[in-house]
Design an enzyme around this catalytic site. Structure first.
Site, PDB file in Angstrom:
ATOM      1  N   GLU A  99      48.207  43.777  44.252  1.00  0.00           N
ATOM      2  CA  GLU A  99      48.159  43.903  45.712  1.00  0.00           C
ATOM      3  C   GLU A  99      49.455  44.553  46.196  1.00  0.00           C
ATOM      4  O   GLU A  99      50.549  44.115  45.836  1.00  0.00           O
ATOM      5  CB  GLU A  99      47.998  42.532  46.371  1.00  0.00           C
ATOM      6  N   HIS A 141      40.549  49.809  44.469  1.00  0.00           N
ATOM      7  CA  HIS A 141      39.523  48.834  44.847  1.00  0.00           C
ATOM      8  C   HIS A 141      38.284  49.553  45.379  1.00  0.00           C
ATOM      9  O   HIS A 141      37.145  49.143  45.129  1.00  0.00           O
ATOM     10  CB  HIS A 141      40.093  47.889  45.903  1.00  0.00           C
TER      11      HIS A 141
END
Length: 254
Positions: A99, A141
């Protein structure tokens, strides 16, 4: 706790309660990059470390380049959600999730700071070398979950990562005129487009119908590899870039 608890020596240990075992003894062979999409890095990190969120990642990279490890690499973090790549649907069991603190589309797509990208490069290199992860399996993603996810977004500098030895990339073809395909089109050319996307790894059926799923998958491809225009239309620039990426894969003789 210090870096002695971390797989990556440059990280600080900041444990999340949200993890499990990798299925069937899997080891990571994919790296998935995300943006946090939250207003501040602090709030994003806190959310990833709260049990109620039911989400986590292996690593969190702050704007200043600090790296926190939230879940050991041997375990399964909860970052990919419903996703697919090369037919694999349990991406959490086969990946390392990273992340990257960035407000993303909700925050107007701010630039990624230089220190942060340098830290992402170093982290990806380290994980890739330790787990022998192929360059073409460093993914967004949005690659593994088209339509549903758009991170880390069209401003993420994939070309920079490739210059530093991370990920798969070819210079995108210039945008110009010529024939294009879009939602509502049908036939053999659409089958060919879907086949190429599927060969690269995207989870798309070859139906010959340029449907919503096809449009979203083309947009996901553009968001990673042809960032100048993300519109879901398979124009000559998009198709040429996709063709050259396929040619550059080891199985196709690169």
């Amino acid at each position: 706790m210090t870096s002695k608890y971390c797989d990556y020596a440059g990280a600080r240990f900041m444990p999340s309660p949200n993890f499990g075992d990798r299925a069937d003894g899997r080891v990571p062979d994919i790296i998935v990059l995300h943006y946090t999409g939250m207003a501040t890095p602090k709030s994003a990190l806190e959310w990833l470390c709260r049990e109620e969120s039911q989400v986590s990642s292996h690593y969190f990279v702050d704007e200043d380049g600090r790296v926190d490890q939230l879940v050991p690499e041997a375990l399964r973090a909860w970052h990919a959600g419903k996703s697919v790549w090369k037919g694999e649907t349990d991406i959490n069991s086969s990946s390392i999730g990273i992340e990257i603190a960035n407000a993303g589309h909700p925050g107007g797509l701010p630039d990624f700071p230089e220190k942060q990208i340098a830290a992402v490069v170093e982290l990806c290199r380290d994980c890739g070398e330790r787990w022998s992860i192929a360059p073409e399996r460093v993914l967004a993603h949005s690659d593994i979950a088209p339509i549903r996810k758009v991170d880390p977004g069209e401003k993420f500098p994939w070309h920079r990562l490739h210059q530093e030895g991370v990920g798969h990339w070819v210079e995108p073809a210039p945008i110009g005129g010529g024939r294009f395909f879009q939602r509502g089109d049908r036939g053999q050319p659409v089958e060919a487009i879907q086949s190429m996307l599927s060969l690269y790894g995207y989870g798309i059926e070859v139906t010959g119908d340029f449907c919503e799923r096809t449009e979203g998958t083309v947009a996901a491809f553009q968001r990673h590899f042809r960032q100048q225009r993300v519109d879901g239309i398979a124009d000559i620039s998009t198709l040429d870039t996709l063709h050259r990426l396929l040619q550059a894969l080891p199985q196709f003789g690169a």
